[in-house]
Design a protein around this motif. Structure first.
Motif, PDB file in Angstrom:
ATOM      1  N   THR A  31     -14.740 -22.569  -8.210  1.00  0.00           N
ATOM      2  CA  THR A  31     -13.309 -22.353  -8.377  1.00  0.00           C
ATOM      3  C   THR A  31     -13.083 -20.856  -8.414  1.00  0.00           C
ATOM      4  O   THR A  31     -13.948 -20.107  -8.850  1.00  0.00           O
ATOM      5  N   ALA A  32     -11.936 -20.433  -7.948  1.00  0.00           N
ATOM      6  CA  ALA A  32     -11.637 -18.999  -7.959  1.00  0.00           C
ATOM      7  C   ALA A  32     -11.662 -18.491  -9.396  1.00  0.00           C
ATOM      8  O   ALA A  32     -11.099 -19.118 -10.297  1.00  0.00           O
ATOM      9  N   PRO A  33     -12.331 -17.370  -9.641  1.00  0.00           N
ATOM     10  CA  PRO A  33     -12.362 -16.813 -10.991  1.00  0.00           C
ATOM     11  C   PRO A  33     -11.011 -16.207 -11.361  1.00  0.00           C
ATOM     12  O   PRO A  33     -10.117 -16.079 -10.519  1.00  0.00           O
ATOM     13  N   ALA A  34     -10.890 -15.812 -12.608  1.00  0.00           N
ATOM     14  CA  ALA A  34      -9.662 -15.137 -13.047  1.00  0.00           C
ATOM     15  C   ALA A  34      -9.522 -13.829 -12.273  1.00  0.00           C
ATOM     16  O   ALA A  34     -10.511 -13.169 -11.960  1.00  0.00           O
ATOM     17  N   VAL A  67     -10.426  -7.153  -2.427  1.00  0.00           N
ATOM     18  CA  VAL A  67      -9.968  -7.025  -3.807  1.00  0.00           C
ATOM     19  C   VAL A  67      -8.813  -8.008  -3.979  1.00  0.00           C
ATOM     20  O   VAL A  67      -7.830  -7.943  -3.234  1.00  0.00           O
ATOM     21  N   VAL A  68      -8.932  -8.917  -4.926  1.00  0.00           N
ATOM     22  CA  VAL A  68      -7.927  -9.962  -5.135  1.00  0.00           C
ATOM     23  C   VAL A  68      -7.293  -9.760  -6.509  1.00  0.00           C
ATOM     24  O   VAL A  68      -7.987  -9.757  -7.525  1.00  0.00           O
ATOM     25  N   THR A  69      -5.972  -9.585  -6.526  1.00  0.00           N
ATOM     26  CA  THR A  69      -5.238  -9.394  -7.775  1.00  0.00           C
ATOM     27  C   THR A  69      -4.045 -10.346  -7.814  1.00  0.00           C
ATOM     28  O   THR A  69      -3.803 -11.096  -6.881  1.00  0.00           O
ATOM     29  N   ASP A  70      -3.271 -10.254  -8.902  1.00  0.00           N
ATOM     30  CA  ASP A  70      -2.104 -11.119  -9.057  1.00  0.00           C
ATOM     31  C   ASP A  70      -1.033 -10.801  -8.020  1.00  0.00           C
ATOM     32  O   ASP A  70      -0.803  -9.636  -7.676  1.00  0.00           O
ATOM     33  N   LEU A  71      -0.378 -11.839  -7.564  1.00  0.00           N
ATOM     34  CA  LEU A  71       0.743 -11.706  -6.642  1.00  0.00           C
ATOM     35  C   LEU A  71       1.987 -11.253  -7.409  1.00  0.00           C
ATOM     36  O   LEU A  71       2.165 -11.620  -8.577  1.00  0.00           O
ATOM     37  N   ASN A  72       2.805 -10.459  -6.781  1.00  0.00           N
ATOM     38  CA  ASN A  72       4.073  -9.966  -7.353  1.00  0.00           C
ATOM     39  C   ASN A  72       3.865  -9.138  -8.616  1.00  0.00           C
ATOM     40  O   ASN A  72       4.664  -9.190  -9.541  1.00  0.00           O
ATOM     41  N   ALA A  73       2.770  -8.379  -8.646  1.00  0.00           N
ATOM     42  CA  ALA A  73       2.478  -7.539  -9.807  1.00  0.00           C
ATOM     43  C   ALA A  73       2.316  -6.074  -9.383  1.00  0.00           C
ATOM     44  O   ALA A  73       1.549  -5.349  -9.992  1.00  0.00           O
ATOM     45  N   ARG A  74       3.011  -5.686  -8.327  1.00  0.00           N
ATOM     46  CA  ARG A  74       2.902  -4.336  -7.759  1.00  0.00           C
ATOM     47  C   ARG A  74       1.527  -4.137  -7.136  1.00  0.00           C
ATOM     48  O   ARG A  74       0.613  -4.890  -7.386  1.00  0.00           O
ATOM     49  N   THR A  75       1.396  -3.110  -6.345  1.00  0.00           N
ATOM     50  CA  THR A  75       0.145  -2.904  -5.630  1.00  0.00           C
ATOM     51  C   THR A  75      -0.772  -1.869  -6.273  1.00  0.00           C
ATOM     52  O   THR A  75      -1.914  -1.732  -5.868  1.00  0.00           O
ATOM     53  N   ALA A  76      -0.293  -1.152  -7.259  1.00  0.00           N
ATOM     54  CA  ALA A  76      -1.056  -0.031  -7.819  1.00  0.00           C
ATOM     55  C   ALA A  76      -2.441  -0.451  -8.313  1.00  0.00           C
ATOM     56  O   ALA A  76      -3.440   0.200  -8.004  1.00  0.00           O
ATOM     57  N   ARG A  77      -2.531  -1.536  -9.070  1.00  0.00           N
ATOM     58  CA  ARG A  77      -3.834  -1.949  -9.607  1.00  0.00           C
ATOM     59  C   ARG A  77      -4.786  -2.335  -8.491  1.00  0.00           C
ATOM     60  O   ARG A  77      -5.962  -1.937  -8.489  1.00  0.00           O
ATOM     61  N   ALA A  78      -4.304  -3.098  -7.520  1.00  0.00           N
ATOM     62  CA  ALA A  78      -5.153  -3.509  -6.398  1.00  0.00           C
ATOM     63  C   ALA A  78      -5.618  -2.292  -5.603  1.00  0.00           C
ATOM     64  O   ALA A  78      -6.793  -2.187  -5.230  1.00  0.00           O
ATOM     65  N   ASP A  79      -4.708  -1.354  -5.358  1.00  0.00           N
ATOM     66  CA  ASP A  79      -5.081  -0.144  -4.617  1.00  0.00           C
ATOM     67  C   ASP A  79      -6.102   0.678  -5.391  1.00  0.00           C
ATOM     68  O   ASP A  79      -7.074   1.170  -4.817  1.00  0.00           O
ATOM     69  N   ASP A  80      -5.904   0.833  -6.693  1.00  0.00           N
ATOM     70  CA  ASP A  80      -6.863   1.582  -7.515  1.00  0.00           C
ATOM     71  C   ASP A  80      -8.240   0.924  -7.484  1.00  0.00           C
ATOM     72  O   ASP A  80      -9.262   1.608  -7.352  1.00  0.00           O
ATOM     73  N   LEU A  81      -8.278  -0.397  -7.593  1.00  0.00           N
ATOM     74  CA  LEU A  81      -9.556  -1.109  -7.533  1.00  0.00           C
ATOM     75  C   LEU A  81     -10.200  -0.956  -6.158  1.00  0.00           C
ATOM     76  O   LEU A  81     -11.418  -0.761  -6.049  1.00  0.00           O
TER      77      LEU A  81
END
Length: 126
Positions: A31-34, A67-81
């Protein structure tokens, strides 16, 4: 070097990052992790031999680390990762004899039904 050996070296490099994220590899039932997490995907691999008589064979290819992050939570965290992942694979880094990083690039992010994804392409060769 086999595709599995290369994948293991790249996976080990990702796992050594500070605050390492969970890594999902191809063809494993789970299953997809958190979120956030990483997906390690083989993009391409090719065997080359420029010598007419043979005997100079080598392999080159690329991986995509998603890199997989939450949807509709801005892109900054995903870009930083994504840029933190890219920093783990600088040009000319030798992961093993005959295996060096040629280039790594952060590509444009995009949504799927449940997440925001930012691919990092890692090109490798001898």
């Amino acid at each position: 070097m086999t595709p599995n050996e290369i994948q293991n070296l790249i996976g080990a490099r990702l796992a050594s990052m500070p605050d390492a994220l969970r890594i999902v590899v191809p063809n494993e039932t789970q299953t997809a992790p958190a979120k956030p997490y990483l997906i390690l995907q083989t993009r391409s691999r090719g065997d080359q031999d420029p010598a007419l008589a043979g005997g100079a064979e080598y392999s080159e290819g690329s991986f995509v680390i998603m890199v997989v992050t939450d949807l509709n939570a801005r892109t900054a965290r995903a870009d930083d990762l994504a840029y933190a992942v890219k920093a783990q694979f600088p040009k000319a880094l030798r992961l093993a004899p005959g295996l060096a990083i040629r280039l790594s690039s952060v590509l444009g992010g995009y949504p799927d039904d449940v997440s925001w994804r930012v691919p990092v392409q890692v090109d490798w060769g001898p």
